[in-house]
Design a protein around this motif. Structure first.
Motif, PDB file in Angstrom:
ATOM      1  N   ASP A   7     -17.426 -20.940  70.884  1.00 18.77           N
ATOM      2  CA  ASP A   7     -17.634 -22.166  71.784  1.00 18.77           C
ATOM      3  C   ASP A   7     -19.357 -22.317  71.799  1.00 18.77           C
ATOM      4  O   ASP A   7     -19.990 -23.613  71.791  1.00 18.77           O
TER       5      ASP A   7
ATOM      6  N   GLU B  25      -4.466 -30.549  73.684  1.00 18.32           N
ATOM      7  CA  GLU B  25      -5.798 -29.976  73.699  1.00 18.32           C
ATOM      8  C   GLU B  25      -5.903 -29.416  75.077  1.00 18.32           C
ATOM      9  O   GLU B  25      -6.574 -28.567  75.731  1.00 18.32           O
TER      10      GLU B  25
ATOM     11  N   SER C 153      -3.556 -26.864  76.372  1.00 17.18           N
ATOM     12  CA  SER C 153      -3.773 -25.586  75.833  1.00 17.18           C
ATOM     13  C   SER C 153      -4.990 -25.021  76.508  1.00 17.18           C
ATOM     14  O   SER C 153      -4.834 -23.821  76.718  1.00 17.18           O
ATOM     15  N   MET C 154      -5.922 -25.644  77.130  1.00 17.25           N
ATOM     16  CA  MET C 154      -7.053 -24.972  77.745  1.00 17.25           C
ATOM     17  C   MET C 154      -6.791 -24.555  78.895  1.00 17.25           C
ATOM     18  O   MET C 154      -7.116 -23.424  79.576  1.00 17.25           O
TER      19      MET C 154
ATOM     20  N   ASN D 206      -2.391 -25.770  70.602  1.00 17.09           N
ATOM     21  CA  ASN D 206      -3.840 -25.790  69.955  1.00 17.09           C
ATOM     22  C   ASN D 206      -4.041 -24.590  69.308  1.00 17.09           C
ATOM     23  O   ASN D 206      -4.403 -23.621  69.966  1.00 17.09           O
TER      24      ASN D 206
ATOM     25  N   ASN E  43      -7.373 -22.894  69.304  1.00 20.69           N
ATOM     26  CA  ASN E  43      -8.177 -22.213  70.807  1.00 20.69           C
ATOM     27  C   ASN E  43      -8.616 -21.011  70.773  1.00 20.69           C
ATOM     28  O   ASN E  43      -8.120 -20.060  70.821  1.00 20.69           O
TER      29      ASN E  43
END
Length: 404
Positions: A75, A193, A196-197, A226, A229
């Protein structure tokens, strides 16, 4: 007058954020495009505080610290490549360092309601207090939650609340809040997405409550939406190790290492892979993850990318030479001029897709203005590159996306 009121509320909100940052010892700037960096850093600070107070033993402190530092690897690298002024999906926008500015706007919308005014006054009081107490913080968040109950469909508001609850270590309260966000997200246009988060955040709240198996289920579900991730991959690797599923642990950590790339510091990942291999060797098992080919696609977009509509999406494909049916595909928002996408078997199109066992494949990229898979006039495209997957397993490809 309305603009003046909102500006004043926004200033109060930012002052409150700064106060919270001082309280938790976090002086680093939070990048608006790294949706999970904020939580990772706060977790590290909380661990440090618990360790200094003597609430966390040295062994647990080191293990948890290493896990959280690992989650920052990918990240943090991505954050440097993302333009902060570009519109991005929900989970990035609402997790920025100005979380409370949204709350300020919500309070302005309810200006005439007595409960909204009370919450507003609590924010003002906290902003002027150099050392707010835990009770003061809880009272303010409770008031904000009560305010949101009157507007149950305010998805961004509920996510802001969940984010603040996680910041303060209230994982048992953040869990149902995130469940509400997930429900609202799935009632509208689906976004893989975003889902997924949110699922990964839910897994983190369960992990913090020492519910290993339910947490792992959430992380695995996040990876279904995702496969790249990194937060979900890291925690899935750690939890499968704790549950003695060492092969799965090696697979998850190997996938994470592959996504990190050659330039990242992967020593923590290597350490966890090594621990799993040692555990398997003690059982007389020699295991090596076989994840198939990996194609690291580096893309350069025209300078006009900043003028693209918010609906614009970048597609990156791998397909057999002579066929239009993709073997693997990634669909990502256009977030900067220089982008990177990694294609693996996890991005397979259907049961017959995937890169493993293929010979020559064509790598292509396209920017769709409307975000749809079907090509349309005016799309930006890159010149195709052909790769022979029989020669090796890891590849790097440079593509230049051009305007028509």
């Amino acid at each position: 007058m309305a603009i003046f009121i909102f500006g004043a509320l926004l200033l109060v909100a930012l002052m409150f954020v700064a106060t919270l940052a001082r309280r938790r010892g976090n002086a680093s700037e939070r990048d608006s495009v790294a949706e999970s960096i904020q939580i990772h850093k706060s977790r590290l600070q909380a661990l440090d505080e618990e360790h200094q107070r003597g609430d966390l033993e040295d062994t647990d402190y080191q293990q948890f610290k290493e896990e959280t530092e690992r989650a920052l690897l990918e990240d943090t690298r991505k954050a440097g490549d993302t333009d902060p002024g570009r519109a991005v999906p929900l989970f990035v926008v609402v997790a920025t360092g100005v979380v409370m500015s949204g709350a300020a706007w919500g309070l302005y919308g309810f200006w005439g309601a007595s409960d909204a005014v009370e919450v507003r006054n609590n924010f003002i009081a906290l902003a002027s207090d150099p050392d707010p107490t835990e009770a003061d913080l809880m009272e303010t968040l409770d008031g904000y939650e009560a305010l949101l109950q009157e507007h149950p469909d305010d998805m961004e508001g509920w996510f802001r609340l969940a984010n603040m609850q996680m910041e303060l270590g209230q994982f048992s309260r953040a869990q149902p809040t995130l469940e509400r966000v997930l429900t609202l997200l799935r009632e509208g246009p689906r976004n893989a997405e975003d889902e997924s988060m949110i699922l990964a955040y839910l897994g983190q709240t369960l992990w913090a409550q020492e519910q290993a198996e339910p947490a792992l289920e959430r992380f695995q579900e996040a990876l279904e939406y995702n496969a790249q991730n990194t937060l979900a991959l890291g925690f899935a690797g750690r939890l499968t190790f704790e549950l003695q599923s060492y092969r799965s642990s090696i697979d998850y950590w190997t996938r994470l290492k592959r996504l990190a790339g050659d330039t990242a510091d992967t020593r923590l990942i290597d350490e966890f892979i090594g621990r799993s291999r040692v555990a398997l060797s003690e059982q007389g098992i020699d295991y090596e993850a076989d994840l198939g080919p990996s194609i690291d696609v580096r893309l350069a977009l025209p300078t006009a990318w900043e003028g693209l509509p918010e609906t614009a999406v970048l597609f990156v494909y791998a397909r057999p030479d002579g066929s239009r049916m993709p073997l693997a595909v990634r669909r990502v928002p256009v977030s900067s001029r220089d982008m990177r996408v990694v294609l693996t078997d996890a991005d397979a199109m259907g049961g017959m897709g995937g890169l493993s066992g293929q010979g020559e494949v064509v790598i292509s990229a396209r920017v769709s203005f409307q975000g749809v898979a079907e090509p349309a006039a005016g799309d930006w495209e890159a010149e195709d590159v052909i790769l022979d997957l029989t020669e090796q397993s890891d590849f790097q490809v440079d593509l230049e996306v051009r305007q028509p």
